[in-house]
Design a protein around this motif. Structure first.
Motif, mmCIF file in Angstrom:
data_model
loop_
_atom_site.group_PDB
_atom_site.id
_atom_site.type_symbol
_atom_site.label_atom_id
_atom_site.label_comp_id
_atom_site.label_asym_id
_atom_site.label_seq_id
_atom_site.Cartn_x
_atom_site.Cartn_y
_atom_site.Cartn_z
ATOM 1 N N ASP A 146 31.044 2.657 -6.247
ATOM 2 C CA ASP A 146 30.007 3.425 -5.977
ATOM 3 C C ASP A 146 29.898 4.419 -6.853
ATOM 4 O OD1 ASP A 146 29.092 1.840 -3.593
ATOM 5 O OD2 ASP A 146 30.805 2.577 -2.549
ATOM 6 N N ALA A 171 28.092 12.367 -12.940
ATOM 7 C CA ALA A 171 28.201 11.407 -12.188
ATOM 8 C C ALA A 171 29.650 10.833 -12.153
ATOM 9 C CB ALA A 171 27.236 10.141 -12.355
ATOM 10 N N ARG A 207 24.054 0.110 -5.512
ATOM 11 C CA ARG A 207 25.349 -0.327 -5.973
ATOM 12 C C ARG A 207 24.752 -1.303 -6.949
ATOM 13 N NH1 ARG A 207 30.228 -2.688 -2.717
ATOM 14 N NH2 ARG A 207 30.444 -0.583 -2.298
ATOM 15 N N HIS A 253 32.949 19.137 -5.370
ATOM 16 C CA HIS A 253 32.614 17.749 -5.011
ATOM 17 C C HIS A 253 33.771 16.830 -5.606
ATOM 18 C CE1 HIS A 253 29.191 19.157 -2.792
ATOM 19 N NE2 HIS A 253 29.262 17.760 -1.952
ATOM 20 N N HIS A 300 28.599 8.525 -7.411
ATOM 21 C CA HIS A 300 28.563 9.943 -6.788
ATOM 22 C C HIS A 300 28.171 10.704 -7.817
ATOM 23 C CE1 HIS A 300 30.639 8.549 -3.347
ATOM 24 N NE2 HIS A 300 31.439 7.652 -4.162
ATOM 25 N N ASP A 352 21.770 16.382 -4.838
ATOM 26 C CA ASP A 352 22.810 15.291 -4.812
ATOM 27 C C ASP A 352 22.264 14.054 -4.989
ATOM 28 O OD1 ASP A 352 24.969 13.656 -3.819
ATOM 29 O OD2 ASP A 352 25.670 15.279 -2.521
ATOM 30 N N LEU A 353 23.038 13.283 -5.810
ATOM 31 C CA LEU A 353 22.588 12.055 -6.122
ATOM 32 C C LEU A 353 22.303 10.989 -4.871
ATOM 33 C CD1 LEU A 353 21.857 9.907 -8.460
ATOM 34 C CD2 LEU A 353 24.074 9.462 -8.601
ATOM 35 N N ASP A 354 23.275 11.373 -3.840
ATOM 36 C CA ASP A 354 23.128 10.668 -2.456
ATOM 37 C C ASP A 354 21.718 10.606 -2.037
ATOM 38 O OD1 ASP A 354 25.663 9.652 -2.634
ATOM 39 O OD2 ASP A 354 26.565 11.262 -1.314
ATOM 40 N N LEU A 355 21.082 11.664 -2.085
ATOM 41 C CA LEU A 355 19.715 11.804 -1.535
ATOM 42 C C LEU A 355 18.708 10.977 -2.365
ATOM 43 C CD1 LEU A 355 19.734 15.848 -1.136
ATOM 44 C CD2 LEU A 355 20.087 14.173 0.825
ATOM 45 N N TYR A 387 19.663 7.822 -4.588
ATOM 46 C CA TYR A 387 19.874 6.602 -4.920
ATOM 47 C C TYR A 387 21.252 6.381 -3.665
ATOM 48 C CZ TYR A 387 22.079 2.787 -7.574
ATOM 49 O OH TYR A 387 22.566 1.694 -8.035
ATOM 50 N N GLY A 388 20.812 5.138 -3.316
ATOM 51 C CA GLY A 388 22.024 4.516 -2.265
ATOM 52 C C GLY A 388 22.339 3.108 -2.531
#
Length: 191
Positions: free
Chosen positions: A4, A187, A38, A75, A6, A30-33, A35-36
């Motif tokens: 994954d 990343a 893989r 992080h 991040h 934050d990339l999590d906001l 792109y979810g």
């Protein structure tokens, strides 16, 4: 075990700054906001991680930028036994990419296509299979699916309407305000 991604989009604020040299980088989002997914084709094309498609990675193994924000560094360093392959790429680089550039080799995975009367053959996935001496361009039918050994382009890997689109749109929006050289994606990966 899967890998994954991040990270963060960072921006060096220039809007309203009297002296661009005095501006500093900010952890914008934050990339999590954004792109979810893989998508190993994206990971390989950009950073060389899980590069089954055989791309010349655009930004492999750069590490964290020397002037990375404290928030982003914290992080990344929060799980030193888990995170790896840190790198970064600027919007100025991404906006100059030849998206029609082909991978260096054919994909290590077989491309699978299904047939529908409305749409004809459509891509349905990729899988690792014994190629039994097959080479690039070979096609065959297996269990009603068209199988193909092929070479991808960067556009196919990071297509504009994919789950990667919000990342590109956010970087472009920030670059429109602050300048392409002042926006970057930092990343790293886990497995």
């Amino acid at each position: 075990m899967g890998a994954d991604i991040h990270g963060f989009i960072e921006c060096r604020c220039t809007y309203g700054t009297l002296d661009e040299e005095d501006s500093r980088w900010h952890a914008a989002i934050d990339l999590d906001l954004l792109y979810g997914g893989r998508n190993y084709d994206v990971f390989g094309c950009l950073f060389g991680v899980r590069n089954y498609a055989g791309f010349r990675p655009l930004a492999e193994g750069r590490g964290l930028p020397p002037d990375v924000t404290t928030e982003v560094r914290d992080h990344y360093e929060s799980a030193p036994d888990l995170f790896h392959s840190a790198s970064w790429i600027g919007w100025d680089e991404l906006s100059a990419v030849d998206w029609d550039e082909a991978a260096l080799t054919h994909d290590a995975r077989v491309h699978e296509y299904r047939y529908s009367p409305e749409h004809g053959w459509y891509a349905s996935g990729k899988s690792f299979q014994n190629l039994d001496g097959r080479s690039e361009g070979d096609e065959w039918i297996r269990e009603g699916r068209l199988m193909r050994v092929g070479r991808m382009t960067r556009r196919e890997a990071v297509h504009e309407d994919s789950e990667w689109a919000p990342v590109r749109a956010t970087m472009k929006s920030l670059a429109d305000v602050h300048g392409a050289e002042y926006v970057r994606l930092v990343a790293w990966f886990d497995n």
